[in-house]
Design a protein around this motif. Structure first.
Motif, PDB file in Angstrom:
ATOM      1  N   SER A  47     -20.584  37.419  34.013  1.00 55.99           N
ATOM      2  CA  SER A  47     -19.836  36.161  33.684  1.00 55.99           C
ATOM      3  C   SER A  47     -20.913  35.065  33.327  1.00 55.99           C
ATOM      4  O   SER A  47     -21.946  35.095  34.195  1.00 55.99           O
ATOM      5  CB  SER A  47     -18.874  35.848  34.653  1.00 55.99           C
ATOM      6  OG  SER A  47     -17.812  36.620  34.653  1.00 55.99           O
ATOM      7  N   SER A  50     -19.929  28.808  31.638  1.00 52.17           N
ATOM      8  CA  SER A  50     -19.468  27.783  30.321  1.00 52.17           C
ATOM      9  C   SER A  50     -19.644  28.464  29.189  1.00 52.17           C
ATOM     10  O   SER A  50     -20.250  29.590  29.006  1.00 52.17           O
ATOM     11  CB  SER A  50     -20.151  26.512  30.202  1.00 52.17           C
ATOM     12  OG  SER A  50     -21.605  26.724  30.019  1.00 52.17           O
ATOM     13  N   ASN A  51     -19.267  28.205  27.848  1.00 50.27           N
ATOM     14  CA  ASN A  51     -19.548  28.760  26.543  1.00 50.27           C
ATOM     15  C   ASN A  51     -20.968  28.653  26.447  1.00 50.27           C
ATOM     16  O   ASN A  51     -21.490  29.712  25.667  1.00 50.27           O
ATOM     17  CB  ASN A  51     -18.443  28.194  25.646  1.00 50.27           C
ATOM     18  CG  ASN A  51     -18.432  26.634  25.233  1.00 50.27           C
ATOM     19  OD1 ASN A  51     -19.322  25.980  26.030  1.00 50.27           O
ATOM     20  ND2 ASN A  51     -17.978  26.258  24.350  1.00 50.27           N
ATOM     21  N   ASN A  81     -16.401  31.361  19.816  1.00 54.01           N
ATOM     22  CA  ASN A  81     -16.016  30.503  20.855  1.00 54.01           C
ATOM     23  C   ASN A  81     -16.433  30.886  22.121  1.00 54.01           C
ATOM     24  O   ASN A  81     -16.309  30.165  23.151  1.00 54.01           O
ATOM     25  CB  ASN A  81     -14.312  30.753  20.910  1.00 54.01           C
ATOM     26  CG  ASN A  81     -13.904  32.109  21.247  1.00 54.01           C
ATOM     27  OD1 ASN A  81     -14.951  33.201  21.550  1.00 54.01           O
ATOM     28  ND2 ASN A  81     -12.748  32.535  21.367  1.00 54.01           N
ATOM     29  N   GLU A  83     -15.980  32.696  24.541  1.00 61.16           N
ATOM     30  CA  GLU A  83     -15.328  32.985  25.810  1.00 61.16           C
ATOM     31  C   GLU A  83     -15.482  34.462  26.249  1.00 61.16           C
ATOM     32  O   GLU A  83     -15.387  34.670  27.495  1.00 61.16           O
ATOM     33  CB  GLU A  83     -13.814  32.791  25.439  1.00 61.16           C
ATOM     34  CG  GLU A  83     -13.582  31.515  25.354  1.00 61.16           C
ATOM     35  CD  GLU A  83     -12.014  30.941  25.210  1.00 61.16           C
ATOM     36  OE1 GLU A  83     -11.111  32.173  25.450  1.00 61.16           O
ATOM     37  OE2 GLU A  83     -11.663  30.078  24.639  1.00 61.16           O
ATOM     38  N   TRP A  84     -15.645  35.410  25.502  1.00 60.60           N
ATOM     39  CA  TRP A  84     -16.274  36.733  25.517  1.00 60.60           C
ATOM     40  C   TRP A  84     -16.972  37.295  24.484  1.00 60.60           C
ATOM     41  O   TRP A  84     -16.499  37.316  23.417  1.00 60.60           O
ATOM     42  CB  TRP A  84     -14.537  37.463  25.693  1.00 60.60           C
ATOM     43  CG  TRP A  84     -14.797  38.963  25.513  1.00 60.60           C
ATOM     44  CD1 TRP A  84     -15.811  39.957  26.024  1.00 60.60           C
ATOM     45  CD2 TRP A  84     -13.838  39.915  25.810  1.00 60.60           C
ATOM     46  NE1 TRP A  84     -15.612  41.240  25.828  1.00 60.60           N
ATOM     47  CE2 TRP A  84     -14.282  41.138  25.896  1.00 60.60           C
ATOM     48  CE3 TRP A  84     -12.475  39.733  25.541  1.00 60.60           C
ATOM     49  CZ2 TRP A  84     -13.452  42.304  25.995  1.00 60.60           C
ATOM     50  CZ3 TRP A  84     -11.640  41.036  25.642  1.00 60.60           C
ATOM     51  CH2 TRP A  84     -12.283  42.147  25.852  1.00 60.60           C
ATOM     52  N   PHE A  97     -18.587  37.222  29.590  1.00 58.94           N
ATOM     53  CA  PHE A  97     -17.191  36.521  29.702  1.00 58.94           C
ATOM     54  C   PHE A  97     -17.477  35.282  30.322  1.00 58.94           C
ATOM     55  O   PHE A  97     -18.361  35.044  31.346  1.00 58.94           O
ATOM     56  CB  PHE A  97     -16.504  37.297  30.838  1.00 58.94           C
ATOM     57  CG  PHE A  97     -15.489  38.624  30.207  1.00 58.94           C
ATOM     58  CD1 PHE A  97     -14.531  38.327  29.229  1.00 58.94           C
ATOM     59  CD2 PHE A  97     -15.973  39.791  30.515  1.00 58.94           C
ATOM     60  CE1 PHE A  97     -13.757  39.502  29.029  1.00 58.94           C
ATOM     61  CE2 PHE A  97     -15.298  40.878  30.078  1.00 58.94           C
ATOM     62  CZ  PHE A  97     -14.298  40.890  29.164  1.00 58.94           C
ATOM     63  N   GLN A  98     -16.454  34.287  30.044  1.00 62.64           N
ATOM     64  CA  GLN A  98     -16.291  33.106  30.869  1.00 62.64           C
ATOM     65  C   GLN A  98     -15.342  33.563  31.901  1.00 62.64           C
ATOM     66  O   GLN A  98     -14.620  34.417  31.636  1.00 62.64           O
ATOM     67  CB  GLN A  98     -15.774  31.926  30.028  1.00 62.64           C
ATOM     68  CG  GLN A  98     -16.716  31.307  29.117  1.00 62.64           C
ATOM     69  CD  GLN A  98     -16.369  29.840  28.736  1.00 62.64           C
ATOM     70  OE1 GLN A  98     -15.604  29.210  29.611  1.00 62.64           O
ATOM     71  NE2 GLN A  98     -16.315  29.845  27.409  1.00 62.64           N
ATOM     72  N   GLN A 100     -12.502  32.833  33.697  1.00 66.13           N
ATOM     73  CA  GLN A 100     -11.127  32.846  33.485  1.00 66.13           C
ATOM     74  C   GLN A 100     -10.798  33.992  32.347  1.00 66.13           C
ATOM     75  O   GLN A 100      -9.777  34.751  32.500  1.00 66.13           O
ATOM     76  CB  GLN A 100     -10.563  31.518  32.849  1.00 66.13           C
ATOM     77  CG  GLN A 100     -10.820  30.871  31.686  1.00 66.13           C
ATOM     78  CD  GLN A 100     -12.285  30.090  31.674  1.00 66.13           C
ATOM     79  OE1 GLN A 100     -12.950  30.151  32.656  1.00 66.13           O
ATOM     80  NE2 GLN A 100     -12.426  29.453  30.543  1.00 66.13           N
ATOM     81  N   THR A 101     -11.538  34.115  31.436  1.00 68.87           N
ATOM     82  CA  THR A 101     -11.215  35.095  30.226  1.00 68.87           C
ATOM     83  C   THR A 101     -11.479  36.532  30.909  1.00 68.87           C
ATOM     84  O   THR A 101     -10.872  37.457  30.818  1.00 68.87           O
ATOM     85  CB  THR A 101     -12.161  34.905  28.984  1.00 68.87           C
ATOM     86  OG1 THR A 101     -11.940  33.565  28.702  1.00 68.87           O
ATOM     87  CG2 THR A 101     -11.787  35.777  27.954  1.00 68.87           C
TER      88      THR A 101
END
Length: 123
Positions: A47, A50-51, A81, A83-84, A97-98, A100-101
């Motif tokens: 993880s 942040s992006n 994006n 996020e992943w 990953f971020q 939350q994702t």
């Protein structure tokens, strides 16, 4: 069949070093070799906070693997994006990953039969 230059062990070690160097969080190595019909031998999941961090981790992995293992990812997804981001090195697939994702998709549970190794960070 794609030509593989680096062994899986070399690739994994290089990827883990890159993640650690840029302070990736909660890194896991999933060994999928004992599971039937898998897409690859290993998943590496980590993880970012942040992006920007997720993009940095992905970039560092690609840079280190290119330089040290002389490999380029066969496929990269999700850089838009961040996020992943998925980096496909054929027998090793990296998921960045971020938080939350990662919690939402919960890949570790989906591949619950895998041998999971938590990687301690050196940060």
């Amino acid at each position: 069949m794609t030509k593989r230059n680096a062994s899986a062990d070399t690739l994994i070690a290089t990827i883990l070093k890159a993640i650690d160097e840029i302070k990736g969080v909660d890194t896991q190595l999933l060994d999928l070799r004992e599971i039937e019909n898998t897409v690859c031998d290993y998943f590496i999941i980590c993880s970012g906070t942040s992006n920007t961090h997720v993009n940095s981790i992905s970039g560092m992995i690609q840079k280190k693997v290119g330089k040290l293992a002389k490999e380029k990812p066969w496929h990269v997804e999700g850089e838009g994006n961040a996020e992943w981001i998925l980096l496909d090195y054929i027998n090793v697939v990296v998921h960045v990953f971020q938080k939350q994702t990662r919690e939402f998709y919960d890949i570790e549970s989906l591949w619950g039969d895998a041998k999971i190794t938590s990687i301690a960070s050196n940060n």
